[in-house]
Design an enzyme around this catalytic site. Structure first.
Site, PDB file in Angstrom:
ATOM      1  N   HIS A 121       0.828  -1.183  -0.068  1.00 46.73           N
ATOM      2  CA  HIS A 121       0.019   0.104   0.056  1.00 46.73           C
ATOM      3  C   HIS A 121       0.833   1.276   0.093  1.00 46.73           C
ATOM      4  O   HIS A 121       0.599   2.213   0.566  1.00 46.73           O
ATOM      5  CB  HIS A 121      -0.992   0.037   1.232  1.00 46.73           C
ATOM      6  CG  HIS A 121      -2.387   0.427   0.932  1.00 46.73           C
ATOM      7  ND1 HIS A 121      -2.872   1.662   1.194  1.00 46.73           N
ATOM      8  CD2 HIS A 121      -3.373  -0.104   0.036  1.00 46.73           C
ATOM      9  CE1 HIS A 121      -4.065   1.843   0.701  1.00 46.73           C
ATOM     10  NE2 HIS A 121      -4.354   0.691   0.312  1.00 46.73           N
ATOM     11  N   HIS A 174      -7.499  -3.918  -9.941  1.00 47.58           N
ATOM     12  CA  HIS A 174      -7.780  -3.497  -8.601  1.00 47.58           C
ATOM     13  C   HIS A 174      -9.465  -3.326  -8.658  1.00 47.58           C
ATOM     14  O   HIS A 174      -9.993  -2.783  -9.749  1.00 47.58           O
ATOM     15  CB  HIS A 174      -7.292  -2.088  -8.589  1.00 47.58           C
ATOM     16  CG  HIS A 174      -7.578  -1.557  -7.099  1.00 47.58           C
ATOM     17  ND1 HIS A 174      -8.375  -0.535  -6.938  1.00 47.58           N
ATOM     18  CD2 HIS A 174      -7.179  -1.923  -5.805  1.00 47.58           C
ATOM     19  CE1 HIS A 174      -8.486  -0.041  -5.782  1.00 47.58           C
ATOM     20  NE2 HIS A 174      -7.739  -0.784  -5.036  1.00 47.58           N
TER      21      HIS A 174
END
Lengths: 375, 436
Positions: free
Chosen positions: B240, B340
């Protein structure tokens, strides 16, 4: 029921019917592929040869495509892979098969027919209302070149492919450059633009010299200035002139386009439509788009591939111009016209119109395929 | 209605367009004279279907959600409608306004010319990319593909050349299982349900340079995961962008023996050379791309060989059109796709259609867990089927035209737009800003 209500009901029903018609699934369930067939064909005079592939679904929908040479073993392998698969799964194509480009065209032809849409609409187009075209001229030098240009212009073209003079040795001198310049003047005097076609005949050094010599004459681009050897060699040619460069003749793997683009050596991406088909060419175009580079697919086949190329052109944002084979002999031209209809390869004011029927928008005359069978 | 509300809030940006296409005299001398729309050139080539309406909905599942969904609905004169999604976390209002900016351009256009409209929206917006416009175009593009599928009578995945695998689209759930017991239980559930892959975040926040203790703890937590889930379940780890390249390069190297499916966003996305530097230190596959817009945004990563897996998001990259193109250039270099998906169900379903037609597809994300959540219930209530839930480790493909679902405006009304909220913020011990 009052009149008003009846009228309202009728209107509602017509709207609903229109909606249902618009969303009703077409006969897509029945698009399983049943049979593949090859028709090798040849223009009678020029000897230009290609292979037509016909794909038929169980429900009897037929699609056509073109590839270069293919053997009966290739056909058997493709038949094993595709039999029973739906035509819609055209993205599954076996990239290694010599039939891949042809099958891609044929399956899109079928999917378009099943959904009653031209292939360009299936693919999100039209992105343009017509496609710019050029024809290569043969006839080495002097009067032959002049006649070739005149012929192309009379056929409606405004741009021609001009082959470089055949080099006599590995290193060309000034005479060669002067000869080239004279050829370009022949084209210019008839107000045509030109693609200088190197056809991979020149050494890298000669290619760089030619590029530098003709850059101020503004060819549309310098095509295949040399054979693709090392990337650094090509980069040197690209660095030594500002003439745009086109490659594609020897490219059988899309990764080569990535390498050329990364190196800054490519201005016109020329995927061979007989090899990459519509879908493979679209993927290469998507790559080229990110480098702000145009696509002008190579096409050395027949009129079915011309139809495929025009649909491709109308589905791309970065299409520039389409090469259309224009044989010198009337007999060859007649054969192409009989094969898929005379309007298809007609060019007007430098542009070809888009075929507008469902699928590839052409009717293939199978009797012509048999007549011009290349044994 | 929606649009008027926006104009009232947002000023008069559309006024000249509404006034018959005449621009006010421009003072810098750089504006083009108004030209007849390029679409005039298409005359008889138009499909006969015309866009008649554009609506945008902000949908907040909870009143204080920091990621309200942004749904786009396009209506046509044939009665066929299309839905798309342009959810952009923390920027819902901006995307809604941007969708509305395209209103006058879209009304009257041929919805079937999706490539042409995409180009026009992107190129002729002059400033090109950016996540706000990328998400707005994504929502519009998905709705246009929904319409074209319905008009042509085919699911979008068939128009794109799929399905390559008729069994469906392989996916992964998220997990926060971290103890031995939790991991053992997760493994058991996974085997029962046929789920073949999970993704987990790397624990903690990371300073620019990290200590021996912190690095050991991070590596140990990933080792524990591998041990708990076993060798036959794929594990993806999302960094992340919490780590700097200096820390990430140590971690990707030390976890090499775990054979992870991939490590995601080992550093922030702007600096491709930094990403490439990390990738060169390890054979662990590197994945990134959820914050990238358009195929243009992916070029450098692929060109530099910085990644093994591209993760562009259909809600930001430019919809079906943008995702297909990004995947195409990835495929040419042998890069796999693991798109994603962490927003609403429309983008989720749309991405399955593209996945199903990609030769270089690897696995599809869904930000959900093995056990269905309250969110899954709401999605099912909207769509009438359990959207984005896997069967045997795959998302099933529905054989229905377009994106394959029906959605009513009324069903969304229960979750009105609660306004744009900032995303969560994390800080280090000393109060300085941390990536999360």
């Amino acid at each position: 029921m009052s009149m008003v209500m009846a009228r309202r009901r009728a209107r509602l029903e017509s709207v609903l019917a229109a909606q249902v018609a618009a969303v009703a699934p077409a006969q897509t369930a029945a698009l399983e592929i049943d049979e593949l067939r090859l028709y090798p064909v040849r223009e009678p005079v020029s000897g230009r040869a290609w292979t037509v592939v016909r794909v038929r679904t169980r429900s009897g929908v037929v699609g056509y495509g073109e590839c270069a040479r293919a053997s009966s073993d290739d056909l058997a392998a493709a038949q094993r892979f595709w039999a029973g698969r739906p035509a819609t799964s055209y993205a599954s194509a076996l990239a290694d098969s010599p039939l891949a480009g042809a099958i891609d065209m044929a399956l899109l032809d079928i999917v378009g027919k099943a959904s009653k849409a031209p292939v360009y609409r299936l693919l999100g187009g039209p992105t343009r209302s017509k496609a710019r075209a050029f024809a290569s001229i043969s006839g080495a030098g002097g009067a032959g070149t002049a006649a070739g240009v005149k012929d192309a212009i009379e056929a409606g073209y405004r741009a021609v492919g001009l082959p470089v003079p055949a080099p006599a040795a590995r290193n060309q001198g000034q005479a060669y450059q002067l000869e080239l310049r004279k050829l370009v003047e022949t084209v210019r005097s008839q107000a045509a633009d030109f693609v200088l076609e190197g056809e991979g005949l020149l050494t890298p050094g000669d290619a760089a010299s030619v590029g530098a010599a003709i850059q101020s004459l503004h060819p549309l681009w310098f095509d295949e200035p040399t054979t693709i050897g090392s990337l650094e060699t090509l980069r040197k040619i690209a660095d030594e002139s500002v003439a745009p460069l086109g490659f594609g003749r020897d490219i059988r793997h899309a990764g080569v386009f990535q390498d050329l683009l990364r190196a800054g050596s490519l201005d016109v991406a020329r995927p061979d439509i007989l090899h990459f088909g519509i879908t493979g060419s679209r993927r290469i175009a998507a790559l080229a788009e990110t480098y702000y580079v145009a696509v002008a697919p190579r096409h050395e086949g027949g009129p079915i591939a011309t139809a495929a190329a025009l649909h491709l052109a109308a589905s791309l944002p970065n299409f520039f111009i389409q090469h259309i084979p224009l044989p010198a002999a009337g007999e060859d031209r007649a054969m192409r016209a009989q094969l898929a209809g005379g309007d298809l390869e007609r060019v007007k004011d430098g542009f070809a119109s888009l075929p507008n029927g469902p699928g590839l928008g052409i009717t293939v005359n199978e009797a012509v395929l048999e007549k011009y069978h290349a044994a | 209605m929606q649009r008027r509300g926006f104009l009232a809030l947002g000023g008069t940006g559309l006024a000249w367009a509404a006034g018959g296409g005449r621009r006010p005299a421009d003072l810098c001398g750089c504006a083009l004279a108004p030209q007849p729309a390029g679409s005039n050139a298409f005359g008889g080539l138009r499909s006969g279907v015309t866009i008649s309406g554009l609506k945008v909905f902000g949908v907040s599942l909870t009143r204080d959600s920091d990621r309200p969904y942004v749904f786009v609905k396009i209506e046509t004169d044939q009665g066929v409608v299309g839905w798309g999604e342009g959810t952009l976390e923390g920027k819902a209002g901006a995307v809604m306004a941007c969708v509305n900016d395209f209103h006058d351009f879209l009304i009257g256009a041929d919805p079937m010319q999706v490539e042409h409209l995409w180009q026009s929206m992107y190129v002729q917006s002059f400033y090109r990319a950016g996540p706000v416009m990328g998400s707005a175009i994504s929502g519009i593009d998905q709705a246009l593909w929904d319409i074209r599928g319905k008009i042509l009578g085919m699911p979008v995945y068939k128009l794109l050349g799929g399905p390559i695998d008729a069994r469906g689209v392989r996916g992964y759930y998220h997990t926060n299982a971290s103890t031995r017991d939790e991991l053992a239980k997760l493994r058991e559930t996974a085997i029962q349900q046929g789920v073949s892959c999970f993704k987990s975040g790397i624990p903690g926040y990371y300073e620019w340079i990290e200590t021996d203790a912190k690095i050991r703890r991070a590596v140990a937590s990933l080792e524990m995961m591998r041990e708990g889930l076993g060798p036959d379940i794929d594990i993806a780890i999302d960094f992340h962008a919490k780590t700097s390249p200096s820390v990430a390069q140590i971690l990707v190297k030390e976890v090499e023996p775990l054979n992870l499916l991939f490590i995601e966003e080992p550093c922030p996305p702007e600096n491709v050379a930094a990403m490439a530097k990390i990738a060169r230190h390890s054979t662990t596959p590197i994945a990134t791309g959820e914050r990238l817009v358009a195929s243009y945004g992916c070029r450098e990563l692929i060109e530099m060989g910085a990644i093994d897996i591209l993760q562009t998001d259909i809600n930001h990259v430019g919809g079906v059109t943008g995702l297909w193109k990004a995947a195409s250039l990835a495929g040419i270099s042998g890069v796999s796709m693991a798109p994603h998906a962490c927003e609403g169900p429309i983008g989720g379903l749309a991405t399955l259609h593209v996945d199903a037609a990609l030769p270089n597809f690897l696995v599809q994300e869904i930000c959900g867990q093995v056990r269905p959540s309250a969110q899954d219930k709401i999605w099912e209530e909207w769509l009438g089927f359990p959207a984005m839930r896997m069967v045997d480790g795959r998302f099933p493909l529905r054989d229905r035209p377009g994106l394959g679902f029906d959605l009513s405006e009324a069903s969304l009304a229960k979750y009105p737009f609660g306004g744009t909220r900032p995303m969560a913020r994390a800080f280090h011990e000393d109060g300085s800003v941390a990536e999360w």
